[in-house]
Each structure stands twice: as structure tokens, then as C-alpha cells.
Design a protein around this motif. Structure first.
Motif, PDB file in Angstrom:
ATOM      1  N   GLU A 134      24.409  59.396  15.037  1.00 44.16           N
ATOM      2  CA  GLU A 134      24.876  60.681  15.573  1.00 44.16           C
ATOM      3  C   GLU A 134      25.180  61.668  14.452  1.00 44.16           C
ATOM      4  N   GLU A 135      25.853  61.189  13.410  1.00 46.33           N
ATOM      5  CA  GLU A 135      26.227  62.095  12.312  1.00 46.33           C
ATOM      6  C   GLU A 135      25.008  62.516  11.501  1.00 46.33           C
ATOM      7  N   THR A 136      24.027  61.664  11.427  1.00 42.76           N
ATOM      8  CA  THR A 136      22.788  62.043  10.741  1.00 42.76           C
ATOM      9  C   THR A 136      22.077  63.136  11.526  1.00 42.76           C
ATOM     10  N   VAL A 137      22.007  62.953  12.840  1.00 37.90           N
ATOM     11  CA  VAL A 137      21.373  63.953  13.700  1.00 37.90           C
ATOM     12  C   VAL A 137      22.125  65.283  13.606  1.00 37.90           C
ATOM     13  N   ALA A 138      23.467  65.198  13.561  1.00 32.43           N
ATOM     14  CA  ALA A 138      24.282  66.415  13.509  1.00 32.43           C
ATOM     15  C   ALA A 138      24.273  67.053  12.118  1.00 32.43           C
ATOM     16  N   GLY A 139      23.644  66.386  11.143  1.00 34.16           N
ATOM     17  CA  GLY A 139      23.561  66.940   9.794  1.00 34.16           C
ATOM     18  C   GLY A 139      24.814  66.741   8.965  1.00 34.16           C
ATOM     19  N   ILE A 140      25.735  65.912   9.448  1.00 38.19           N
ATOM     20  CA  ILE A 140      26.970  65.668   8.688  1.00 38.19           C
ATOM     21  C   ILE A 140      26.719  64.648   7.578  1.00 38.19           C
ATOM     22  N   LYS A 141      25.976  63.607   7.931  1.00 38.24           N
ATOM     23  CA  LYS A 141      25.640  62.608   6.915  1.00 38.24           C
ATOM     24  C   LYS A 141      24.188  62.762   6.501  1.00 38.24           C
ATOM     25  N   ARG A 142      23.907  62.295   5.305  1.00 37.34           N
ATOM     26  CA  ARG A 142      22.501  62.283   4.941  1.00 37.34           C
ATOM     27  C   ARG A 142      21.815  61.192   5.767  1.00 37.34           C
ATOM     28  N   GLN A 143      20.509  61.276   5.841  1.00 34.03           N
ATOM     29  CA  GLN A 143      19.730  60.418   6.733  1.00 34.03           C
ATOM     30  C   GLN A 143      19.909  58.925   6.438  1.00 34.03           C
ATOM     31  N   HIS A 144      19.794  58.170   7.499  1.00 31.06           N
ATOM     32  CA  HIS A 144      19.947  56.732   7.388  1.00 31.06           C
ATOM     33  C   HIS A 144      18.629  56.004   7.546  1.00 31.06           C
ATOM     34  N   ASN A 145      17.537  56.712   7.262  1.00 37.16           N
ATOM     35  CA  ASN A 145      16.245  56.037   7.295  1.00 37.16           C
ATOM     36  C   ASN A 145      16.141  55.162   6.071  1.00 37.16           C
ATOM     37  N   ILE A 146      16.509  53.923   6.240  1.00 36.22           N
ATOM     38  CA  ILE A 146      16.652  53.049   5.078  1.00 36.22           C
ATOM     39  C   ILE A 146      15.328  52.792   4.373  1.00 36.22           C
ATOM     40  N   LEU A 147      14.228  52.781   5.101  1.00 40.57           N
ATOM     41  CA  LEU A 147      12.937  52.564   4.430  1.00 40.57           C
ATOM     42  C   LEU A 147      12.638  53.697   3.458  1.00 40.57           C
ATOM     43  N   ALA A 148      12.885  54.931   3.892  1.00 37.31           N
ATOM     44  CA  ALA A 148      12.666  56.065   2.996  1.00 37.31           C
ATOM     45  C   ALA A 148      13.600  55.959   1.793  1.00 37.31           C
ATOM     46  N   GLN A 149      14.842  55.535   2.045  1.00 32.53           N
ATOM     47  CA  GLN A 149      15.784  55.404   0.933  1.00 32.53           C
ATOM     48  C   GLN A 149      15.353  54.329  -0.055  1.00 32.53           C
ATOM     49  N   LEU A 150      14.631  53.346   0.457  1.00 28.05           N
ATOM     50  CA  LEU A 150      14.137  52.288  -0.431  1.00 28.05           C
ATOM     51  C   LEU A 150      12.847  52.704  -1.124  1.00 28.05           C
ATOM     52  N   GLY A 151      12.372  53.892  -0.807  1.00 28.41           N
ATOM     53  CA  GLY A 151      11.132  54.360  -1.427  1.00 28.41           C
ATOM     54  C   GLY A 151       9.905  53.737  -0.774  1.00 28.41           C
ATOM     55  N   ILE A 152      10.087  53.239   0.469  1.00 28.64           N
ATOM     56  CA  ILE A 152       8.983  52.598   1.179  1.00 28.64           C
ATOM     57  C   ILE A 152       8.568  53.518   2.323  1.00 28.64           C
ATOM     58  N   ASP A 153       7.432  54.182   2.149  1.00 26.39           N
ATOM     59  CA  ASP A 153       7.056  55.202   3.125  1.00 26.39           C
ATOM     60  C   ASP A 153       6.197  54.641   4.248  1.00 26.39           C
ATOM     61  N   THR A 154       5.466  53.603   3.939  1.00 22.23           N
ATOM     62  CA  THR A 154       4.413  53.200   4.873  1.00 22.23           C
ATOM     63  C   THR A 154       4.678  51.796   5.367  1.00 22.23           C
ATOM     64  N   GLN A 155       5.467  51.749   6.409  1.00 16.72           N
ATOM     65  CA  GLN A 155       5.827  50.455   6.974  1.00 16.72           C
ATOM     66  C   GLN A 155       4.579  49.656   7.330  1.00 16.72           C
ATOM     67  N   GLU A 156       3.582  50.374   7.849  1.00 13.44           N
ATOM     68  CA  GLU A 156       2.362  49.688   8.297  1.00 13.44           C
ATOM     69  C   GLU A 156       1.689  48.973   7.129  1.00 13.44           C
ATOM     70  N   SER A 157       1.549  49.687   6.002  1.00 13.08           N
ATOM     71  CA  SER A 157       0.838  49.120   4.858  1.00 13.08           C
ATOM     72  C   SER A 157       1.540  47.885   4.322  1.00 13.08           C
ATOM     73  N   TYR A 158       2.878  47.955   4.249  1.00 10.61           N
ATOM     74  CA  TYR A 158       3.576  46.894   3.543  1.00 10.61           C
ATOM     75  C   TYR A 158       4.211  45.868   4.469  1.00 10.61           C
ATOM     76  N   GLY A 159       4.310  46.228   5.746  1.00  7.92           N
ATOM     77  CA  GLY A 159       4.847  45.271   6.688  1.00  7.92           C
ATOM     78  C   GLY A 159       6.353  45.127   6.680  1.00  7.92           C
TER      79      GLY A 159
END
Lengths: 311, 311
Positions: A134-159
Motif C-alpha cells: 500500500e505504501e509503495t503504491v501511495a509513493g510513501i515507500k520506495r518500491q518493493h519489487n525485490i527482483l528489480a532491487q536484486l538487479g534481476i530484470d528478467t524473471q523468465e530468462s533466469y527462472g
């Protein structure tokens, strides 16, 4: 809500998703990551690798204490010493946002991403809760997309895939789940402690020496206020110094702020009206037990306009 | 001690020493300089020139209030605007000793020395008390040789002489003399206020804007604690900032420290146990009435190891 049923469903879901593959999770000792670790362990046994990343920013004995606690529950935790990584990333930074960002980046992009790759895990268990989303959507917290934070953009490629068993729960529910999992009370009654840890309690540059100072003050405050019933209590090391006099000599010492607040949900808070005897005792301990500190201040400010933390 | 007799003797002595020449004195509004001003005026009438140097470092309305107070006693005071001199000397300085030195040097070597020369006065009346001399001998205070501080080395060549009517008295006696002179109670019961004034209550650089901030906080603290019975109470502006949240937006605000102490002689002091209602009220006023301030802290530290002031 039926917490026992929730637990059974999540364990089954994790087992089904992961199958015979390996999963990994990063335990911080907070209630969210503790619950996820127990759920993951019950679902996957030794196919779950649990790491505790020692960032140099934790409280006194915290890494070992958390690891021991989970070992006693039959869950092995690998302590990863990443102190140098975090201290190098924080060196020279004084801007609060830059400091927070450096901790987050080092955690995800550098240390945890390396551990994920080395582990051979295809699944990450993560303690995201509903409020985070909710806070990420509201722009209060930075995003919680953990894959992006790990530098992993392509879930499909790496599984890689992220499993978030708590993403439908709020904090109160997570505490109930912890209770239902028979976790010790000090896990689910733990006072809030921020992700960037002691870095949020140092105004100015975060160094090994300054961490030692705020860590000692934090230990004193937690020891003295453990039975205060307050929502949260903490110590902050300021960057400013003030004049003092010790053994007849003028000195220019460091300043510790003690903060203790009443709150129900951290969205608003008021300063706790602690007994003066307790305040004097905390001040006396801080200025006598911690080298180079000669002032102790008590924060009177509510939230808003202050925040609970200083960074 | 017979204060009436002391007063008569000092008036006679000043009159005899000065004769028909002119004398000058710098009034700060503190009890020492107030008493010297009244003694000098009674001895010399209009042959005494009294100046109040507006250093930009004084409290709210203080220069005009002091001048008006003495005007109502029949003693004319010349207000000298030296704000730019002091602000220029303090620009860029953050070291506490350098800041104190800049204030002292500007006062004596630049502003007051010019006034002395312009006045044609051959005598300076100065409020040195016994404690000043003792502390100078003990090396605690810098020297009180006012001629040297004025850059006047050779009294013989120029004919300047310093008259110190209070040099045998301690602070308590000076207060009694003030009472015997029928000075208003708020002159001799005034809480201590340091020579370098608000410059001792700003951590970091002293600027016009930062003086405005600490001046507002000082006014609030003095207004709220005027009837507290405490030995001294004051406000300090820190250089550090901390995060806050106002109207839903993250901000990075300034921090005011409130200090209030019990003491008999300023050599030791303890933090006053103020009522929580009063502390909350002071905090609320500070964070709502003063722009850019979002934290208010209360200093818990005794002296030693802290000093009462911050610089």
C-alpha cells in the motif's frame, strides 16, 4: 481470521511452488522475516537456505543472538559478514536519503544478489506485508519489487521467482501468525527496528567508530526502557558537538538523543512522559559509560512534525 | 556589609578620580554593568557617556528595552548599531573558541575602542567583579585587562584609565548593591546571560537568519519559564537537521534544544524536572511558531560533564 489455517495453506503453497528446487530467504530478526523463515523451513526443510546479513549496522550482539535463537528452533541460519561492503558504501555520505539508499542498494544489489546467485536458489522468500505494498503504491515507500532491487530484470530468462506469503496481512496479523507458530514472545513483541538499522540513528557520516557509540547508547536505552510499555525507544547520535567540562578541563563532546514514543501504528506518535528518575538514570549511564559523550537530550516532539527516526 | 556606605564611597571615589574629565561605560543590561552605570551616573552626571552596543546577538527587543529602562531612570543610553561588525566577524566560523574570540575582539578592539576614542573620554568604567579576577588568575577565563583588549597598551602616553568599582565584590554583593541603588528587581534578578550572548547558543555558523531562529526560541522559553524559579533557562539552535513530516510531506528540519537548570553558583547544575505539561507546551510553541524547526529536545545533562551553554 484462522491463523492455523493460514499457516497450513501458506506452507502447502510454498511447497507446491518450490517443489524440489532450492529457496533462499534473508532473516533480519524482525517479525515479518522471522515468520517467513519459519514458514519456509516448515515447507522446505533443508531446501531453504536462511541467511542473516551482518551489515555492521545491527545492535549489540544482534547477528549472533538471532542466529542462536533460530538454531535453537532447529532452523540453521548462515551469518554472512558484509560489514566492509556496507561501511564502504556509507563512507562520506551525510545526506539522509543517500544513506538510506546506500544501505538498500548494498543489501539487495550487492550482498543479497550475490548470495542468491551463489546459492543456486530459484525462489526467494520475502516478508513483504500488505502495508508495504500500500505504501509503495501511495509513493510513501520506495518500491518493493525485490527482483528489480536484486538487479534481476528478467524473471523468465533466469527462472527466479519471489514468494511473498505475508502479502495479504497487516502487522497485527503477522504477530498473530508468529504466536500461532509458537515463536518466542520477544520475536513478535519486538519494538520496531528500521531496515537501514543504526544508519537511521546517526546524523552525519556512518563510520565504524560512530556505530560503536550509538550501539552502546541503544543498548542502554533498550535495557532501561524494556519494561516501559512504550511503542518504540531508541538512541540517536548527533553530528553536532557541544562544550563540556570534565575533571576541570574544557572538552567538546558528542551528543546522544533519547527518543521514546507512544503510538499505535507509527503513523502518529507522542513523546512518552517517562519518570524523571528513569531519565536521569539513562542520562547518567550514557555520559559515564560511553566515551566522548557529554550530553544526553530527550526528544519531546510528536509525529508529526517529527518522524520517530532521525534519518 | 554596609551597601549604602559602599555606594557612597564608590561615588566619591569615581568623582575624585575623574574630576572634570569625561568617562565612558558600556552597558549590557546585566547586573554588573547596570550597577556600574548607575554609580557612574550619580558620580559624574552628564560627564558619563553610556553606550549600549547592539551586536545583533541580543535577545528580542533587548537593546531598546535596556535603553528605555535606563532612560526612565534618568540615565541616557546611546544605542550603537554594530550588527554588521559582529556578523562579519562571525561569518564562516564554526569553532566555539573562535566564535567567542570573534565576539570579544569585535566588541573591544573594534567597536568599543572606536567609541572610547571618539568620546574623548579619559576614563573607562568597567563592571569587573572579584570572580572575574579570580578566574582570570586561575586561567579559567581569558584576561580582563580591558586596556589591552581595547588595543591600548600605554596608559601613560594616552592617559586612559580604567575604574572598576565592583572589583572587590562577588555576584551576590553586586545584587545587594543593585537593590540598595533602587534598581528594578528584574535587573538584579535577571537570569545569567553570557557575554557572547546568542552566539553561545548556536552550534555551527552564526548568521542573521539563524540568530532570528534562536531569538524566537529564546523568547518562547523565557516567556514559558519566567516563573519556573529555575537558575537559568535557554534555547539552543543545533547545526544538525533531522527528518520530519508535515502536511504529508517529508522535510528536513532544524532542531532546538531547551535547557533549564537548577544551580546556586553556576559551577554545578542539574536539569530541572519541569512539569510534562509545560514541556509539551514549549515544544508545541517552538515547532509551530518558528519556521523550519521540527524538533524540540530537552537537555537532561548536569554540569559537569556538560556546561550550561553549548559554546
Amino acid at each position: 481470521m484462522d491463523y492455523t489455517k493460514f499457516i497450513e495453506e501458506q506452507i502447502a503453497a510454498i511447497r507446491q511452488t518450490v517443489g524440489d528446487a532450492k529457496a533462499i530467504t534473508a532473516l533480519s530478526g524482525g517479525v515479518d522475516s522471522s515468520v517467513v523463515t519459519v514458514l519456509g523451513h516448515r515447507a522446505l526443510g533443508k531446501n531453504l537456505k536462511t541467511v542473516f546479513i551482518d551489515s555492521a549496522l545491527m545492535r549489540q550482539s544482534e547477528p549472533q543472538r538471532v542466529a542462536d535463537r533460530f538454531a535453537s528452533l532447529g532452523i540453521p541460519v548462515e551469518l554472512v559478514d558484509a560489514q566492509d561492503d556496507f561501511l564502504a558504501a556509507l563512507a562520506g555520505l551525510t545526506d539522509p536519503e543517500e544513506k538510506r539508499q546506500a544501505v538498500t542498494d548494498t543489501f539487495y544489489s550487492k550482498v543479497f544478489s550475490r548470495l542468491v546467485k551463489e546459492s543456486g536458489a530459484k525462489f526467494l522468500l520475502h516478508g513483504t506485508i500488505l502495508t508495504d505494498i500500500e505504501e509503495t503504491v501511495a509513493g510513501i515507500k520506495r518500491q518493493h519489487n525485490i527482483l528489480a532491487q536484486l538487479g534481476i530484470d528478467t524473471q523468465e530468462s533466469y527462472g527466479y521467482a519471489v514468494i511473498e506469503p505475508l502479502k495479504t496481512l497487516r502487522k497485527d496479523d503477522v504477530r498473530e501468525v508468529a504466536k500461532a507458530l509458537a515463536l518466542p514472545a520477544d520475536v513478535y513483541h519486538r519494538i520496531p527496528f528500521p531496515g537501514p538499522a543504526l544508519a537511521t540513528r546517526i546524523v552525519g557520516e556512518v563510520t565504524r567508530q560512530r556505530l560503536t557509540t550509538v550501539r552502546k547508547a541503544t543498548a542502554i536505552v533498550e535495557e532501561e526502557l524494556g519494561d516501559s510499555g512504550a511503542f518504540q525507544y531508541l538512541a540517536v547520535l548527533l553530528n553536532d558537538r557541544a562544550t563540556g567540562i570534565r575533571h576541570g578541563k574544557r572538552e567538546f563532546g558528542q551528543i546522544i538523543v533519547v527518543r521514546c514514543v507512544q503510538s499505535t501504528d507509527a503513523r502518529t506518535a507522542t513523546a512518552t512522559e517517562l519518570p524523571w528518575k528513569k531519565l536521569h538514570r539513562i542520562c547518567d549511564r550514557i555520559i559515564t559509560e560511553i566515551e566522548d559523550v557529554n550530553r544526553c537530550l530527550y526528544d519531546l516532539t510528536g509525529k508529526p512534525p517529527a518522524t520517530i527516526e532521525y534519518i
